[in-house]
Enzyme design. Structure first.
Site, mmCIF file in Angstrom:
data_model
loop_
_atom_site.group_PDB
_atom_site.id
_atom_site.type_symbol
_atom_site.label_atom_id
_atom_site.label_comp_id
_atom_site.label_asym_id
_atom_site.label_seq_id
_atom_site.Cartn_x
_atom_site.Cartn_y
_atom_site.Cartn_z
ATOM 1 N N ALA A 1 -14.126 1.470 -37.210
ATOM 2 C CA ALA A 1 -13.969 0.209 -37.580
ATOM 3 C C ALA A 1 -12.644 -0.513 -36.907
ATOM 4 O O ALA A 1 -12.809 -1.537 -36.349
ATOM 5 C CB ALA A 1 -14.064 0.091 -39.081
ATOM 6 N N GLY B 1 -5.517 1.066 -38.636
ATOM 7 C CA GLY B 1 -6.545 2.128 -38.676
ATOM 8 C C GLY B 1 -7.202 2.194 -36.918
ATOM 9 O O GLY B 1 -7.226 0.970 -36.786
ATOM 10 N N ARG C 1 -24.499 6.891 -49.994
ATOM 11 C CA ARG C 1 -24.650 6.502 -48.764
ATOM 12 C C ARG C 1 -25.648 7.481 -48.149
ATOM 13 O O ARG C 1 -25.563 8.487 -48.211
ATOM 14 C CB ARG C 1 -23.453 6.504 -47.867
ATOM 15 C CG ARG C 1 -23.507 6.363 -46.499
ATOM 16 C CD ARG C 1 -22.216 6.349 -45.907
ATOM 17 N NE ARG C 1 -21.482 7.542 -45.869
ATOM 18 C CZ ARG C 1 -21.785 8.444 -45.001
ATOM 19 N NH1 ARG C 1 -22.587 8.492 -44.036
ATOM 20 N NH2 ARG C 1 -20.967 9.639 -44.854
ATOM 21 N N ARG D 1 -28.328 12.696 -50.144
ATOM 22 C CA ARG D 1 -27.190 13.667 -50.510
ATOM 23 C C ARG D 1 -26.936 14.056 -51.766
ATOM 24 O O ARG D 1 -26.837 15.035 -52.233
ATOM 25 C CB ARG D 1 -26.010 13.183 -49.806
ATOM 26 C CG ARG D 1 -26.067 13.291 -48.180
ATOM 27 C CD ARG D 1 -24.950 12.703 -47.482
ATOM 28 N NE ARG D 1 -24.966 12.826 -46.016
ATOM 29 C CZ ARG D 1 -24.008 12.277 -45.398
ATOM 30 N NH1 ARG D 1 -23.361 11.519 -45.675
ATOM 31 N NH2 ARG D 1 -24.331 12.589 -43.981
ATOM 32 N N HIS E 1 -17.103 14.079 -49.567
ATOM 33 C CA HIS E 1 -17.251 13.617 -48.347
ATOM 34 C C HIS E 1 -16.757 12.183 -47.848
ATOM 35 O O HIS E 1 -16.171 11.892 -46.958
ATOM 36 C CB HIS E 1 -18.566 14.254 -47.960
ATOM 37 C CG HIS E 1 -19.092 13.871 -46.492
ATOM 38 N ND1 HIS E 1 -18.359 14.271 -45.246
ATOM 39 C CD2 HIS E 1 -20.131 13.068 -46.048
ATOM 40 C CE1 HIS E 1 -18.772 14.069 -44.097
ATOM 41 N NE2 HIS E 1 -20.044 13.069 -44.697
ATOM 42 N N SER F 1 -23.270 19.770 -40.277
ATOM 43 C CA SER F 1 -23.872 18.501 -40.689
ATOM 44 C C SER F 1 -25.325 18.676 -41.483
ATOM 45 O O SER F 1 -26.039 19.598 -41.298
ATOM 46 C CB SER F 1 -24.495 18.070 -38.998
ATOM 47 O OG SER F 1 -25.373 17.058 -38.975
#
Lengths: 644, 266, 229
Positions: free
Chosen positions: A51, A47, A442, A337, A408, A291
């Site tokens: 990260a 990946g 999150r 959210r 998401h 956004s």
């Protein structure tokens, strides 16, 4: 064989002592690898998103030999690039009372008390270094006229701590990490291997020692060995087919590692983003996010009357229901959210949704345009407005945008300890691919923070600690375990090509997505979940009987790639539903209809469910093993989350 | 509405390619160009034929994966739009759309509409970064950067590396891509210490990759999905001229371009 | 700058002149010098409207400064050579960059002048050669006698031939196209640009070109119309 059996006692290795000093003391206690010895160690990073790229770059800078894999043509394509809004950091540049402790507190609370305090505190501490590092790399963050960094506010917080680069923060942070990575590629410390997909984990003597990867251009399967394997492959949101993830985003790397023994934690913690462009038709291939930062200046509303079909501009002020402001006076449009999404669904279920499908609510910036002027709004959100207009053909400067929630982000992922190591020694998992920091929900602008914290500031220490304190035997690609993994991967690819059935991969994927969204989406109940599990099993059965993959396995074959990924989603989807069924409470993104407060908010059950659910794979078609890692809260005491 | 898609089909770099025309039903105008290809591919697979290979990932215009020529224009007729965001409402019933891959010797063809853009990565490797290792950074506010400077840098940094600039340039020049990175980092105080070295090395790599020369005509910026302005190229030229003079005593090397896909596999 | 082999970076790198950017810078500088010549030459020639005495005196003056004139001529020749060599080399490179061409290709952002540099240049060159042979050397002087030193006579006699004037006007128009692109492009190639100045420069390039071309074309038109005789 070539697989780690789940251990019953999960040791998260969280340092004891005051939380403020925990990371420092953990770092001090870690064993170090002598600089001269680092070059003798080889690492695999799978990946190249925030990260993966940051980890590869930093490990390369330290002198390790790193091989970094990505399935795209270039590491710069990783889906971190699409993050729009920003990245949180406890800098308190705005002098509005922010602190590391407050960011920690907000994140634990925002995650509905299902994250580890120790991990979250460290994340908040690292947040300030991330900003410094990115600025030094030349990330063009928004600035004030005086030259200092600008901030905006974001959902779930009452301070302004989000750093941003127009609506392209993820892009700029990723390019920063990508450039750092390319610098290491140039020095030869990192070997970049693009267009190559990990299809299996090689476990030798109980340690992760490499991967089997498929070259997507030549179809060649190869064993790559190293002393540790770092997965930074993102989340599994595409199990829902329609999501804001990139089309290529997949769970194959983590799922194949799971099948080799890595525990999968909290799969049912999925995040639904409240502000996406509504679905317009069956052909739709993905959902586009607007956004969350728009909620800063935008007001969300629906008509008070059911079935009010008037154009939005003709609905007078007193016939509009600004339902978030009404229900949550202190956070208003900036509730987290999960709360915003659930409310949108509830409103649409009432029949007050807008747009042709009735699945949408208005996000209205006209007040902000009147207050701040078109130019300011254009500067803040211009690219988002343009995107909206391109897709819908409506001008958001004149007409309120229509939005609806969409999948998401996935908070769940492979289980890792405080050192980001999974239960398989030598297998480290970073970013969205692990489960660690966000609990059940999150907060906005925290994903970028976590990806970079893991990659720049955690893995460089913890992987060194592992290498310095572990005895690793010399292995070669001819090792029987490596060869066995290679052979089973070969068989797997051949099997997909041999079915020659009638249905395309996408049709299976779409059907799986619909099952997941209907029964395990924004709200879930036991009956629906049980039904979904049955349907997924049946679909999986059909998949292996009736899949149609054209072409061959020895050149670029995009439907073959997809087939392998969907095969994994068909297993992961089942586990997701099983986890959701097992967790008899509502928390964060996981909303069980049976468990809600009288006014419809999520009702947690801390007595029975304050744990991390870590699932172990026991074999195809066999039930998963559940191991529970209890969560302790010594600093932020679990309370009913309230944003009223 | 119905459209005809005339698509370049080529199995691999060594085989001979050709255009094949396929009729496609467009369900509604909100469908994107790529969703149109999805629908076509489902049909092709239903007939047992190989689907059209095309590059795509985020489908929201930011990853830079997608891109091909539509009727002779990179990313199609709509300005500042990648093909994933190009909705079919911009075409009419009965239109014939010719889909052709980017054509450049520095972007060798892989299959159908997919090309190899690793030359861009190598240009970045040559110097498109600030050499600051993790942990070396001062406080984010230690070096003030004026708003206008930050905005200018951001204009240049918006590049998504899709390759449309090269595809549209009659000379196959990568000046806009290279210029955008040189400008982004050269404008910011953080990028100043390496400004000369960066420009000289990136320009050298760009030349070694075999891209053509810039004739300042602006076809690149016309198709650029992020509307990167032509002045980034001027910025590159300035940094290169000054850099070439100041770095005249230093040895400059470049990375050998690689076109095969063998990563040490046996 | 030199080249070297080190690690995986090993390719020979282009020198300043070998790089496309370096060549373009050379073209910009040489183009700028040639532009100065075009202006100076026009200023001198417009004296034709002030009668034979004035322009013949000017011609005489130029011959009295022989060494300086030759120095200028050498500079101009060097500029022309460099300008052309760079162009030809770049053109050869650019043709190679797209081994497989497009089946169709639309230009959407560039002007006609931008896209015609490759052939406006060679035609202007052919014209310059013809022009030198006609007015400087006197080898080609159709339908009249070339009189060394009598510039006025040579101009009038030369342009009285309709096809000489037509060829002249056609070439000057192409020179105009060439300058219209080149005049702002040279700034771009040298990195001298600014979001505010560059649009002004583009406009200025157009107007300067129009004035210069009009100035030059006024001479044959003046001859053909009988204003200069």
């Amino acid at each position: 064989m070539g697989k780690v059996t789940a251990m019953m006692n999960l040791d998260a290795r969280i340092p004891t002592g005051p939380i403020e000093e925990a990371w420092d003391s953990a770092r001090f206690e870690m064993k170090l690898v002598n600089p001269a010895n680092k070059r003798r160690h080889s690492l695999i990073v799978v990946g190249s998103g925030l990260a993966g790229a940051s980890a590869s770059a930093t490990l390369g800078e330290l002198g390790y030999n790193v091989k970094c894999f990505c399935f795209q043509d270039s590491p710069r394509r990783a889906h971190s690039i699409a993050a729009q809004g920003g990245i949180n950091a406890a800098k308190n540049y705005q002098n509005d009372g922010d602190s590391i402790y407050r960011l920690f507190y907000d994140t634990v609370k925002g995650g509905d008390f299902r994250a580890r305090e120790g991990n979250v505190y460290r994340l908040a501490q690292n947040s300030v270094h991330i900003i410094d590092q990115c600025v030094a790399q030349g990330v063009p963050f928004a600035r004030e006229y005086g030259g200092s960094l600008d901030n905006r506010s974001f959902g779930g917080a009452q301070v302004s701590r989000t750093f941003y680069a127009r609506g392209q923060t993820g892009q700029q942070l990723l390019l920063g990490a990508y450039q750092a990575l390319e610098r290491q590629v140039d020095t030869g410390q990192v070997t970049m291997i693009p267009r190559t997909e990990m299809l299996d984990l090689v476990v030798i003597d109980g340690q992760a020692r490499g991967i089997v990867a498929r070259n997507l251009i030549t179809g060649k399967l190869t064993v790559h060995l190293a002393e540790a394997v770092i997965l930074a492959t993102g989340g599994y949101g595409n199990v829902y087919y329609l999501s804001t993830n990139a089309k290529g985003s997949n769970a194959t790397a983590i799922w194949r590692a799971h099948r080799r023994g890595a525990l999968f934690a909290n799969p049912c913690f999925t995040q639904i983003h409240p502000t996406c462009i509504p679905v317009s038709g069956d052909y739709q291939s993905k959902l586009t996010l607007m956004s969350e930062s728009l909620r800063n200046d935008g007001r969300i509303w629906v008509p008070k009357q059911k079935g009010d079909k008037r154009p939005p501009n003709e609905i007078p002020e007193d016939e509009r229901d600004y339902y978030l402001e009404r229900r949550y006076p202190s956070f208003g449009n900036l509730v987290p959210r999960d709360v915003a999404s659930r409310n949108a669904k509830a409103i649409c279920d009432e029949g007050r949704g807008v747009g042709e499908t009735g699945l949408g609510v208005y996000l209205d910036l006209s007040d902000a345009i009147a207050r701040l002027g078109v130019e300011t709004i254009r500067e803040r959100y211009g690219n988002l407005f343009d995107m909206y207009q391109r897709i819908t053909d409506e001008d958001p400067y004149k007409v309120p945008m229509r939005i609806y929630p969409a999948i998401h982000y996935t908070m769940g992922g492979l289980w890792v300890d405080y050192q980001l190591q999974s239960n398989v020694p030598g297998l480290f998992v970073l970013g969205e691919a692990n489960f660690s920091d966000h609990g059940a929900n999150r907060l906005g602008a925290s994903a970028l923070m976590q990806g970079l914290s893991d990659g720049y500031f955690i893995i460089p220490y913890t992987v060194g600690n592992y290498l310095a304190s572990t005895k690793l035997s010399k292995v070669t690609a001819s090792h029987p375990e490596a060869q066995a993994a290679l052979a089973s991967t070969q068989q797997g690819v051949a099997k997909l090509l041999a079915i020659r059935g009638k249905r395309t991969v996408d049709s299976f994927h779409r059907e799986l997505g619909k099952i997941m969204w209907d029964d395990c989406g924004m709200s879930r109940n036991a009956a629906g979940l049980k039904e979904a599990i049955g349907k997924i099993r049946a679909l999986r059965e059909e998949f292996w009987q009736n899949l149609n993959v054209t072409g061959s396995g020895d050149d670029l074959n995009q439907s073959l790639e997809k087939a392998g990924r969907v095969a994994d989603f068909l297993e992961l989807g089942e586990l997701l539903c099983i986890d959701a069924l097992e967790r008899n409470e509502s928390c964060g993104g996981h909303f069980r209809e049976e468990y809600q407060t009288p006014d419809g908010e999520a009702q947690r059950d801390d007595e029975h469910f304050s744990y991390v659910a870590a699932w172990g794979y026991t074999g195809a078609g066999k039930p998963w093993d559940l191991t529970k890692e209890p969560l302790e809260f010594a600093y932020v005491h679990p309370s009913q989350r309230s944003y009223k | 509405m119905k459209v005809k898609l005339t698509i370049w089909r080529q199995k691999n770099p060594d085989s001979k390619g050709q255009f094949i025309t396929y009729p496609v039903d467009v369900v509604n105008g909100e469908m994107s160009m790529l969703e149109c290809l999805d629908v076509l591919n489902e049909t092709l697979m239903g007939r047992g034929e190989e689907p059209v290979a095309f590059e795509h990932d985020c489908r929201e215009g930011i990853c830079g994966s997608c891109g091909f020529m539509i009727n002779g224009i990179a990313h199609g007729p709509l300005p500042a739009t990648t093909v994933c965001q190009l909705t079919m409402r911009h075409f009419k019933d009965g239109d014939e759309l010719v889909l052709e891959p980017w054509r450049s010797r520095s972007f060798p063809l892989v299959k159908d509409l997919v090309v190899d853009r690793r030359s861009f990565d190598r240009i970045i490797q040559a110097g498109g970064y600030v050499s600051v290792s993790t942990g070396n950074a001062p406080d984010g506010n230690a070096i003030p950067v004026g708003k206008e400077i930050a905005d200018r840098a951001m204009d240049a940094a918006a590049c998504i590396g899709c390759g449309a600039c090269v595809a549209a340039c009659p000379n196959g020049s990568a000046a806009l891509f290279t210029g955008a990175k040189i400008a982004h980092l050269g404008i910011l105080p953080q990028g100043k210490p390496e400004q000369d070295r960066r420009a000289v090395r990136m320009v050298a790599q760009m030349n070694v990759e075999g891209f053509g020369s810039c004739t300042n005509i602006g076809e690149c910026t016309g198709v650029c999905p992020k509307e990167i302005p032509l002045e980034e190229i001027a910025r590159m030229n300035r940094d290169y001229l000054l850099g070439a003079w100041r770095e005249r005593g230093n040895v400059v090397t470049a990375i050998a371009p690689v076109t095969d896909w063998n990563f040490g596999e046996k | 700058m030199s080249t070297a082999v080190a690690g995986q970076r090993e390719n020979r790198t282009p020198s300043f002149w070998q790089s496309t950017n370096g060549k373009k810078a050379v073209m910009a500088v040489t183009g700028a010098i040639l532009f100065l010549f075009v202006v100076g030459h026009l200023a001198g020639n417009l004296q034709v409207f002030e009668g034979p005495a004035k322009i013949n005196a000017y011609g005489h003056f130029l011959r009295t400064i022989g060494e300086i004139l030759w120095a200028i001529r050498i500079i101009l020749i060097v500029c022309v050579v460099l300008h052309i060599v760079a162009t030809v080399q770049l053109a050869l490179l650019n043709w190679k960059t797209r081994p497989v061409g497009y089946s169709r290709k639309k230009a959407i952002n560039s002007s006609y002048a931008d896209r015609t540099m490759y052939w406006s240049g060679p035609i202007v060159l052919a014209f310059v050669i013809f022009h030198l042979l006609q007015f400087t050397a006197g080898y080609i002087h159709p339908e009249s006698q070339f009189i060394d030193g009598d510039i006025y006579h040579n101009i009038v006699a030369g342009f009285s031939v309709w096809w000489v004037s037509a060829w002249y006007i056609f070439s000057l128009l192409l020179l105009g196209f060439h300058m219209r692109h080149g005049l702002w492009s040279m700034f771009q190639s040298l990195g001298l640009n600014h979001p505010r100045h560059t649009p002004v420069l583009k406009q200025a390039a157009l107007w300067i070109t129009i004035v210069i071309v009009a100035g030059y074309i006024s001479i044959p038109i003046g001859v053909l119309a009988g204003w200069v005789r």
